[in-house]
Design a protein around this motif. Structure first.
Motif, PDB file in Angstrom:
ATOM      1  N   UNK A  25      12.101  -0.796   7.763  1.00 17.05           N
ATOM      2  CA  UNK A  25      12.065   0.029   6.568  1.00 17.05           C
ATOM      3  C   UNK A  25      11.542  -0.788   5.406  1.00 17.05           C
ATOM      4  N   UNK A  26      10.956  -0.075   4.495  1.00 22.13           N
ATOM      5  CA  UNK A  26      10.487  -0.705   3.262  1.00 22.13           C
ATOM      6  C   UNK A  26      11.128   0.061   2.103  1.00 22.13           C
ATOM      7  N   UNK A  63       2.764   1.666   4.418  1.00 21.25           N
ATOM      8  CA  UNK A  63       3.678   0.847   5.202  1.00 21.25           C
ATOM      9  C   UNK A  63       3.070   0.763   6.609  1.00 21.25           C
ATOM     10  N   UNK A  64       2.538  -0.397   7.011  1.00 20.16           N
ATOM     11  CA  UNK A  64       1.775  -0.518   8.261  1.00 20.16           C
ATOM     12  C   UNK A  64       2.140  -1.799   8.983  1.00 20.16           C
ATOM     13  N   UNK A  65       1.763  -1.819  10.279  1.00 13.27           N
ATOM     14  CA  UNK A  65       2.039  -2.964  11.135  1.00 13.27           C
ATOM     15  C   UNK A  65       0.768  -3.312  11.899  1.00 13.27           C
ATOM     16  N   UNK A  97       3.219  -4.824   6.613  1.00 14.68           N
ATOM     17  CA  UNK A  97       2.784  -4.822   5.216  1.00 14.68           C
ATOM     18  C   UNK A  97       3.328  -3.571   4.518  1.00 14.68           C
ATOM     19  N   UNK A  98       3.735  -3.777   3.247  1.00 17.37           N
ATOM     20  CA  UNK A  98       4.271  -2.659   2.467  1.00 17.37           C
ATOM     21  C   UNK A  98       3.717  -2.754   1.050  1.00 17.37           C
ATOM     22  N   UNK A 146       0.800  -1.258  -6.507  1.00 14.27           N
ATOM     23  CA  UNK A 146       0.091  -2.227  -5.681  1.00 14.27           C
ATOM     24  C   UNK A 146       0.854  -3.532  -5.522  1.00 14.27           C
ATOM     25  N   UNK A 147       2.130  -3.477  -5.765  1.00 15.22           N
ATOM     26  CA  UNK A 147       2.964  -4.622  -5.449  1.00 15.22           C
ATOM     27  C   UNK A 147       3.262  -4.567  -3.947  1.00 15.22           C
ATOM     28  N   UNK A 148       3.301  -5.733  -3.307  1.00 17.58           N
ATOM     29  CA  UNK A 148       3.377  -5.767  -1.850  1.00 17.58           C
ATOM     30  C   UNK A 148       4.470  -6.707  -1.384  1.00 17.58           C
ATOM     31  N   UNK A 149       4.776  -6.500  -0.078  1.00 16.97           N
ATOM     32  CA  UNK A 149       5.701  -7.387   0.604  1.00 16.97           C
ATOM     33  C   UNK A 149       5.317  -7.370   2.081  1.00 16.97           C
TER      34      UNK A 149
END
Length: 927
Positions: A160-161, A172-174, A207-208, A213-216
């Motif tokens: 989860x993001x 939200x991708x892998x 990736x989230x 456009x803030x990411x984690x």
């Protein structure tokens, strides 16, 4: 009294109901304590609760129903029943639940109710005990849960993001695993990855991104839990130190996550005996001291799990000797003795030797004496290279063989050659004797048993008993040429090495050279995929057959080869690496008995025939309007030919259009053009006629020779033009030219032709004198005589002709004129009126002469003709014939002195006839 009884009847049931209800109320034990916590490492909810103390004191059997739900989900996500028997210790109850999504993603709540087994009533639900997630926190940016961890291959994971407060997750991708999205709300997004596999990479990346456009991102490693160690065993080589080994297995986890191996005593696994290393094969060693019985365990562990394996052994039974060293040998021509040393002199060993044969076969030889450090191997081949090595094992409590020693390569000594050489000869007659070329070679049955240093050839004349002569040749030679006379000779050849001579190979050459060699016909043979097939007629008197041939028939020397066959063989396939297509090979078949060879048959053939190099040369072409005859030179069939000429193909085709000649076969070229093909299967034929051609047509022709390998492509043609059909020309000449010439001549002589072929026939119907009605008698028209001048007068007798003279009648004056011509003995002819125009009329006395014209007759009255004489008319009244035909009286054309009387005139009238030039008249017939 009655009222009291009725009151008691009502109150008694009420009392019983109350008592039952009170008893049921006393059997319900609601949850008095509930606490929920979480273990984030295990993603597990920890639930603790309790009931009233009386339930513990009564040691009741109680059932609990536990429900779990998540924030923003209306339905329960999990329901489970727990059956518990309480004890008097009064300890709280515990239950755990593993979440399929990270507990950080959203809040979870738990509630419980209970029911005693003796009761049918559930207690009331406890209040929901909530455990908040991070979705309710005031985070400033997105964050992925769970955090980085090791994942087992084949498992599923839900990620989860969580976005920051008030932020929406946009992506939200892998990568690289296929993902499945599950949406909850705009702030929390779920992602499920199923059936994780290491073949897509040892790790996956997630990736989230939020709307700002803030990411984690996070990384997860995929691997396998360790398996139980395979082939785990322990042994000793020197009775001082034990080494345990096992096979490593792939877990796809490396670095700090790679498997860790530990060997320890089974009784105390916390104390490690050694740490393993696994470069190629895992091993672990430690000093054994005085202990002989061991029970050890190897443990393999990684973040996904742990496995163990155990081995119990007696050190005396696990002896694994070191490999022998310092190996050397002693050899004869057939034996080899190996010697060696080893370190464990206090241990009794027996050893085994491995001998590698030259053909690759391996033989094992065991020592027969315990603790012996030598072994003898027998039955070896002389002067042969062998490779040997040694290994040993304990005599008592054999565990396993030691490692092999370093291999030792050695060669046995030389021995006497075994078997005989295979020899052959080629005889060439010369002046005073014969040149004999001798050949020899080693066969598979011949064993040199050493290094051949020379060959010795011995010749002995068989008739006079002379001493044999010997010639020695170096081992580099395999043939020689000698001269002998016409006597018979016995020739023997032996091979020599450093040990001895081989048995002699004998060949006898007869006294006289076989003169029948040239008389034998060469028979053609065919090639196959494996070689050239040769067959011959067997003869019972021979004990073997020899076939010889040249590998390179066009070279000198030709590399003569030969092969021997048994007496029961009558065919063979001769193969050689030197055989190439398109080369003619000659084979001679000999029968051999008592070392004497006789030529039996000759064969010639090709491994594969090729098309002829050249086309036949057409020397002569004979043409007619519908055929062509081609004649060509004899095709060269010498030894350089690439195949046997089987015949010829004649190709014909018109320049324009396709060919469709009779008795031909259609042949299609590579450019799709068509030819007519004729096949001549006789190679001796040098002439062929192609029929059914068209006259005056241009053709292209070609002649090709073909062999068993076919023919070369058609490139060059010869062009011919058939002449015109002469018969047709004659026909055309007769049909066109001749009539044209005749027509031209007729046109040139039209008047003569008209007069000759188409004379004008007087027609009464066309006479102008017949156009009047008064000249018709009984519907027949009558011609006036005075308007019809005769064409010719003919006298029936010459006498009368002499009495007449030619006269011309003038149509203008009707006065005859005398013609001045020479007299002759013939009838006089009166020309027509056209001729009369050339002579002007001359007045003469008019003397009339009467004559008959039987071509015309008239029944008219005499007075209708002004020229008729009265007495003639009168005479006609008494005779019917005179009425139908009235003789006419014409002006006398003779001189006065020769004038006839009336009587003579009448007589002359009966003899004078009129003959028309345009028709034939008969007396008494009408025209």
């Amino acid at each position: 009294m009655m009222n009291q009884f009725m009151i008691l009847a009502v109150l008694l049931p009420l009392r019983m109901c109350y008592t039952a209800y009170s008893q049921q109320e006393s059997d319900v034990f609601p949850v008095t304590y509930l606490n929920v916590s979480k273990d984030l490492d295990l993603q597990r909810l920890l639930v603790e609760w309790d009931v009233v103390k009386s339930a513990h004191d009564a040691e009741l059997a109680i059932s609990f129903e536990i429900q779990v739900r998540r924030t923003d989900e209306a339905t329960t996500v999990w329901t489970e029943f727990q059956n518990v028997t309480l004890d008097k210790l009064g300890k709280p109850l515990h239950w755990t639940w593993d979440s399929d999504i990270p507990l950080e993603c959203m809040s979870h709540a738990v509630r419980i109710r209970s029911k005693a087994k003796t009761s049918k009533i559930w207690s009331q639900w406890s209040l929901w005990e909530s455990l908040p997630g991070l979705d309710t926190s005031n985070r400033s940016g997105p964050q992925i849960f769970p955090k980085e961890k090791i994942l087992a291959e084949g498992s599923d994971i839900t990620l989860c993001c969580i976005g920051g407060k008030g932020q929406t997750i946009k992506e939200f991708s892998v990568f690289p695993t296929v993902d499945v999205f599950k949406h909850t709300n705009s702030q929390v997004r779920l992602l499920t990855v199923e059936n994780l596999s290491h073949d897509k990479g040892s790790n996956i990346h997630v990736y989230c991104y939020d709307e700002d456009k803030r990411s984690h991102e996070a990384a997860f490693f995929v691997g396998k839990p360790p398996d139980t160690p395979k082939d785990f065993s322990c042994q000793t080589q020197d009775m001082k130190r034990v080494t345990c080994t096992w096979r490593d297995q792939e877990t796809y986890l490396y670095g700090k996550n790679s498997p860790k191996y530990t060997v320890s005593k089974t009784s105390s696994q916390k104390t490690a005996l050694c740490k393993a290393s696994c470069s190629k094969k895992c091993s672990c060693s430690w000093n054994i001291g005085q202990q002989r019985i061991w029970n050890v365990t190897v443990t393999v562990e990684n973040p996904l799990g742990k496995k163990t394996a155990t081995d119990v052994f007696d050190v005396n039974h696990r002896l694994y000797p070191t490999a022998p060293f310092q190996v050397w040998e002693d050899c004869t021509d057939t034996e080899m003795t190996l010697h060696w040393n080893y370190e464990n002199n206090e241990i009794e060993l027996f050893c085994q030797t491995e001998v590698l044969q030259p053909d690759g076969k391996v033989e094992l030889h065991n020592s027969s004496v315990a603790d012996s450090r030598r072994i003898t191997v027998r039955g070896l081949q002389p002067y042969t290279e062998y490779t040997a090595r040694v290994r040993c094992g304990a005599v008592k409590h054999f565990w396993r063989w030691s490692a092999w020693s370093q291999p030792l390569t050695t060669r046995t000594k030389e021995g006497t050659p075994s078997g005989k050489l295979d020899i052959w000869r080629e005889i060439t007659p010369v002046l005073g004797g014969r040149n004999v070329t001798l050949f020899w070679k080693q066969t598979p049955s011949f064993q040199a048993n050493g290094k051949i240093i020379s060959y010795e050839v011995t010749l002995k004349k068989m008739e006079d008993g002379s001493q044999p002569e010997s010639i020695s040749f170096s081992s580099f030679y395999n043939s020689t040429r000698i001269f002998i006379d016409n006597h018979s000779y016995k020739i023997s050849i032996v091979a020599k090495n450093n040990a001895n001579f081989s048995l002699p190979s004998v060949l006898i050459i007869s006294r006289a050279t076989d003169n029948s060699t040239g008389e034998l016909e060469e028979e053609q043979v065919n090639g196959t995929d494996d070689g050239i097939f040769i067959s011959w007629e067997p003869r019972s008197i021979y004990n073997s057959y020899i076939i010889d041939w040249c590998n390179f028939p066009r070279l000198e020397p030709c590399d003569l080869q030969w092969k021997r066959f048994g007496p029961n063989t009558s065919s063979a396939v001769i193969s050689s690496a030197a055989f190439v297509p398109g080369v003619r090979y000659k084979f001679r078949i000999y029968g051999s008995v008592a070392n004497r060879a006789s030529l039996l048959e000759k064969k010639i053939g090709y491994l594969q025939e090729l098309p002829p190099f050249l086309d036949p040369i057409v020397r002569k072409v004979d043409l007619t309007y519908n055929s062509v005859t081609l004649s060509w030179d004899s095709y060269l069939t010498n030894e350089s030919a690439p195949g046997f000429v089987r015949g010829y193909h004649v190709y014909v085709s018109p320049i324009q259009g396709n060919c469709s000649l009779k008795e031909s076969i259609k042949h299609i070229l590579s450019d799709e053009s068509e030819l007519c093909k004729y096949t001549i299967e006789n190679p001796e034929e040098k002439r062929y006629t192609v029929k059914h051609l068209m006259p005056n047509t241009k053709y292209k022709v070609a002649v090709k020779a073909f062999t068993g390998g076919g023919e070369t492509p058609i490139v060059n043609f010869r062009y011919i033009d058939t002449p015109c059909n002469s018969n047709m020309l004659h026909f055309v000449f007769l049909l066109v030219i001749v009539p044209t010439l005749v027509a031209a001549i007729c046109h040139w002589k039209m008047k003569w032709v008209k007069e000759c072929c188409c004379p004008v026939i007087p027609s009464p119907s066309k006479s102008k004198v017949l156009s009047f009605k008064e000249f018709k008698i009984d519907s027949e028209k009558v011609m006036k005589i005075n308007d019809c001048l005769p064409d010719m007068l003919a006298m029936e007798s010459n006498d009368e002709a002499h009495k007449l003279h030619p006269v011309t009648w003038s149509p203008l004056s009707s006065t005859p004129t005398e013609d001045k011509i020479d007299g002759h003995n013939s009838s006089w002819i009166y020309p027509s009126k056209n001729v009369a125009r050339d002579f002007p009329p001359t007045p003469t006395p008019q003397n009339h002469t009467c004559f008959e014209n039987f071509a015309y007759s008239s029944p008219l009255e005499a007075e209708s003709d002004p020229y008729q004489i009265p007495e003639t008319l009168e005479a006609g009244k008494t005779n019917q014939t005179v009425v139908l035909y009235q003789p006419q009286c014409y002006i006398d054309i003779f001189h006065e002195d020769t004038a006839s009387t009336t009587t003579e005139t009448v007589e002359r009238k009966n003899s004078l006839k009129y003959i028309s030039q345009t028709d034939t008249c008969w007396l008494g017939e009408r025209v």
